[in-house]
Design a protein around this motif. Sequence first.
Motif, PDB file in Angstrom:
ATOM      1  N   MET A  24     -63.774 -18.568  -4.676  1.00  0.00           N
ATOM      2  CA  MET A  24     -64.035 -18.379  -3.207  1.00  0.00           C
ATOM      3  C   MET A  24     -62.943 -17.639  -2.501  1.00  0.00           C
ATOM      4  O   MET A  24     -61.746 -18.113  -2.844  1.00  0.00           O
ATOM      5  CB  MET A  24     -63.888 -20.122  -2.857  1.00  0.00           C
ATOM      6  CG  MET A  24     -64.216 -20.211  -1.425  1.00  0.00           C
ATOM      7  SD  MET A  24     -63.855 -22.027  -0.991  1.00  0.00           S
ATOM      8  CE  MET A  24     -65.120 -22.898  -2.157  1.00  0.00           C
ATOM      9  N   ARG A  69     -60.121 -16.861   0.138  1.00  0.00           N
ATOM     10  CA  ARG A  69     -59.101 -17.626   0.899  1.00  0.00           C
ATOM     11  C   ARG A  69     -58.381 -16.743   1.608  1.00  0.00           C
ATOM     12  O   ARG A  69     -57.763 -15.840   1.508  1.00  0.00           O
ATOM     13  CB  ARG A  69     -58.263 -18.569  -0.099  1.00  0.00           C
ATOM     14  CG  ARG A  69     -57.017 -19.312   0.637  1.00  0.00           C
ATOM     15  CD  ARG A  69     -56.683 -20.452  -0.344  1.00  0.00           C
ATOM     16  NE  ARG A  69     -55.632 -21.197   0.176  1.00  0.00           N
ATOM     17  CZ  ARG A  69     -55.120 -22.342  -0.250  1.00  0.00           C
ATOM     18  NH1 ARG A  69     -55.712 -22.819  -1.535  1.00  0.00           N
ATOM     19  NH2 ARG A  69     -54.196 -23.024   0.232  1.00  0.00           N
ATOM     20  N   ARG A 128     -69.441 -19.528   1.170  1.00  0.00           N
ATOM     21  CA  ARG A 128     -68.064 -20.483   1.683  1.00  0.00           C
ATOM     22  C   ARG A 128     -66.836 -19.799   1.396  1.00  0.00           C
ATOM     23  O   ARG A 128     -66.588 -19.202   0.584  1.00  0.00           O
ATOM     24  CB  ARG A 128     -68.275 -21.878   0.958  1.00  0.00           C
ATOM     25  CG  ARG A 128     -69.565 -22.779   1.287  1.00  0.00           C
ATOM     26  CD  ARG A 128     -69.211 -24.001   0.407  1.00  0.00           C
ATOM     27  NE  ARG A 128     -70.478 -24.999   0.889  1.00  0.00           N
ATOM     28  CZ  ARG A 128     -70.460 -26.236   0.951  1.00  0.00           C
ATOM     29  NH1 ARG A 128     -69.352 -27.089   0.472  1.00  0.00           N
ATOM     30  NH2 ARG A 128     -71.576 -27.048   1.323  1.00  0.00           N
ATOM     31  N   GLU A 131     -62.188 -20.227   2.633  1.00  0.00           N
ATOM     32  CA  GLU A 131     -61.081 -21.291   2.899  1.00  0.00           C
ATOM     33  C   GLU A 131     -60.527 -20.353   4.000  1.00  0.00           C
ATOM     34  O   GLU A 131     -60.117 -19.207   3.756  1.00  0.00           O
ATOM     35  CB  GLU A 131     -60.249 -21.534   1.862  1.00  0.00           C
ATOM     36  CG  GLU A 131     -61.186 -22.532   0.690  1.00  0.00           C
ATOM     37  CD  GLU A 131     -60.428 -23.036  -0.565  1.00  0.00           C
ATOM     38  OE1 GLU A 131     -60.800 -24.098  -1.099  1.00  0.00           O
ATOM     39  OE2 GLU A 131     -59.677 -22.097  -0.888  1.00  0.00           O
ATOM     40  N   GLU A 188     -56.564 -20.934   5.682  1.00  0.00           N
ATOM     41  CA  GLU A 188     -55.263 -21.635   5.899  1.00  0.00           C
ATOM     42  C   GLU A 188     -54.950 -22.032   7.348  1.00  0.00           C
ATOM     43  O   GLU A 188     -54.674 -20.878   8.390  1.00  0.00           O
ATOM     44  CB  GLU A 188     -53.886 -20.970   5.080  1.00  0.00           C
ATOM     45  CG  GLU A 188     -54.092 -20.856   3.684  1.00  0.00           C
ATOM     46  CD  GLU A 188     -53.160 -20.389   2.981  1.00  0.00           C
ATOM     47  OE1 GLU A 188     -52.232 -19.819   3.914  1.00  0.00           O
ATOM     48  OE2 GLU A 188     -53.202 -20.179   1.727  1.00  0.00           O
ATOM     49  N   ASP A 193     -59.070 -30.143   4.939  1.00  0.00           N
ATOM     50  CA  ASP A 193     -57.877 -31.058   3.973  1.00  0.00           C
ATOM     51  C   ASP A 193     -56.662 -31.009   4.639  1.00  0.00           C
ATOM     52  O   ASP A 193     -56.174 -29.819   4.813  1.00  0.00           O
ATOM     53  CB  ASP A 193     -58.171 -30.245   2.596  1.00  0.00           C
ATOM     54  CG  ASP A 193     -59.402 -30.643   2.013  1.00  0.00           C
ATOM     55  OD1 ASP A 193     -60.050 -31.711   2.097  1.00  0.00           O
ATOM     56  OD2 ASP A 193     -60.155 -29.484   1.447  1.00  0.00           O
ATOM     57  N   LEU A 246     -56.357 -26.958   5.382  1.00  0.00           N
ATOM     58  CA  LEU A 246     -57.130 -26.078   4.523  1.00  0.00           C
ATOM     59  C   LEU A 246     -58.684 -26.380   5.189  1.00  0.00           C
ATOM     60  O   LEU A 246     -59.070 -27.305   4.777  1.00  0.00           O
ATOM     61  CB  LEU A 246     -56.844 -26.014   3.299  1.00  0.00           C
ATOM     62  CG  LEU A 246     -57.623 -25.188   2.394  1.00  0.00           C
ATOM     63  CD1 LEU A 246     -57.104 -23.598   2.438  1.00  0.00           C
ATOM     64  CD2 LEU A 246     -57.638 -25.505   0.873  1.00  0.00           C
ATOM     65  N   VAL A 247     -59.180 -25.295   5.647  1.00  0.00           N
ATOM     66  CA  VAL A 247     -60.458 -25.412   6.349  1.00  0.00           C
ATOM     67  C   VAL A 247     -61.256 -24.820   5.503  1.00  0.00           C
ATOM     68  O   VAL A 247     -61.283 -23.569   5.248  1.00  0.00           O
ATOM     69  CB  VAL A 247     -60.624 -24.964   7.695  1.00  0.00           C
ATOM     70  CG1 VAL A 247     -62.095 -25.049   8.070  1.00  0.00           C
ATOM     71  CG2 VAL A 247     -59.576 -25.670   8.634  1.00  0.00           C
ATOM     72  N   THR A 248     -62.505 -25.460   5.071  1.00  0.00           N
ATOM     73  CA  THR A 248     -63.395 -24.870   4.064  1.00  0.00           C
ATOM     74  C   THR A 248     -64.718 -24.777   5.258  1.00  0.00           C
ATOM     75  O   THR A 248     -65.098 -25.597   5.742  1.00  0.00           O
ATOM     76  CB  THR A 248     -63.878 -25.541   2.950  1.00  0.00           C
ATOM     77  OG1 THR A 248     -62.841 -25.847   2.229  1.00  0.00           O
ATOM     78  CG2 THR A 248     -64.923 -24.946   2.100  1.00  0.00           C
TER      79      THR A 248
END
Length: 302
Positions: free
Chosen positions: A1, A3, A28, A30, A32, A85, A205-207
Motif C-alpha cells: 500500500m 504511504r 487504497r 495511506e 500521514e 487511526d 494515519l488516514v486510509t
Amino acid sequence: MQRFAASGAKYAYSPEHASIGTVQPGERFEVESVEGFSGYFRSPSDFTSETYAEAEAHKWAVTGPIAVAGAEAGGAVAVTIHAVDVLTPGVVVYGGYTDTDPLEWWDDESACELYSVQEGVLRFDEVTTLPTRPLVGCLAVAPAEGTAHAKLQGRYGGNLDCRELRAGATLILPVAHDGGGLYFGDCKALMGDGEIVGPPEVGALVTASAVPRARPASLEWPRLETSESFTTLVSGKPLEWSARQAFRALLNWVTEDFELPRPKAALLLAMVAHAGICQISNTDYTAYCTMPRDVLRRYGRD
C-alpha cells in the motif's frame, strides 16, 4: 500500500504544487496527517507566547497533493475514508471563556492541554472518558484558480471541519485540474458540531481511496455520502446563507438523481432533512444539510 509521508507537508492548496504521487482508481493508500499544532505542545508547560506564535505559524499543515489517475478537469472525484487511526495525544489550545459576549473571548488562546488517546478512548479527566470519533478536518482538491491557505474552505473542499468526514464516508469534490490534487490534514479525535472551542487535534494515519466520476450538472459544492445519508456542505458568510445554499444544493442533488418534481422534493426535504453547523471558527462558516437516503429509494431511476 502506498504511504504518503507528512515530511513534505504544505500550508496551502494550489495547482502550482508538484504532485507527491499518483494513485489508481479504487487503490487504497495511506496519508500521514500532522497534528494540528505540529508537535509544538507536548505538555501544558510548553505553552508560552513564543511557542504559541511558532505553532500558529505552522498550523493547518496538509499532506499532498496526491494525483488520482483518470481524474479530469471538469469532472469530479469521490474520496472514501476507510480509517482514521489516531497516533498522538489530543492537543487543545484554549482560553478563559469569561462570562461575557463570546466575541470578546472566542479567539482567546492562552493555555494548552493534552489528552491521552488509546484504543479508541480519550481520557478527559479522572472521572470521564469519551469514545473517539476521528475525523478528517481538511480534505481538498486543488482550487480552480490561485493559491488558498490550508485554513480556508470553498467549492474545492478544504478546512470543512465536518464531524461526519470519518471512516465510512465518501466526499465528492468537483475537479478543476487533471489529477485533482488531493490534500489531507487537520484530524481530530472527536468534535461536536460547530467546532466550538478547540477540539483535540491529533496526528493520524488516514486510509483512503479515490475514484474519478463524471461531474453531475448539479454538483457545485462538496457532497458527503454514507450508507445512511446524503449531505451537502457549503462555506460562506453569513452562516444562514451557507445553510440555505446547503439546502439548495441538496435539493438540486435529489431532483437530478431521483424521480421527484422539484416542488415535491423540496417538501420532502422540509420533512426529513436537517440543517446544521460544521464549523463557525474559520474565515467562512461551513453549514451542512443532510437527509436519510432510505427515504429516496422508492424514487430511484432504473
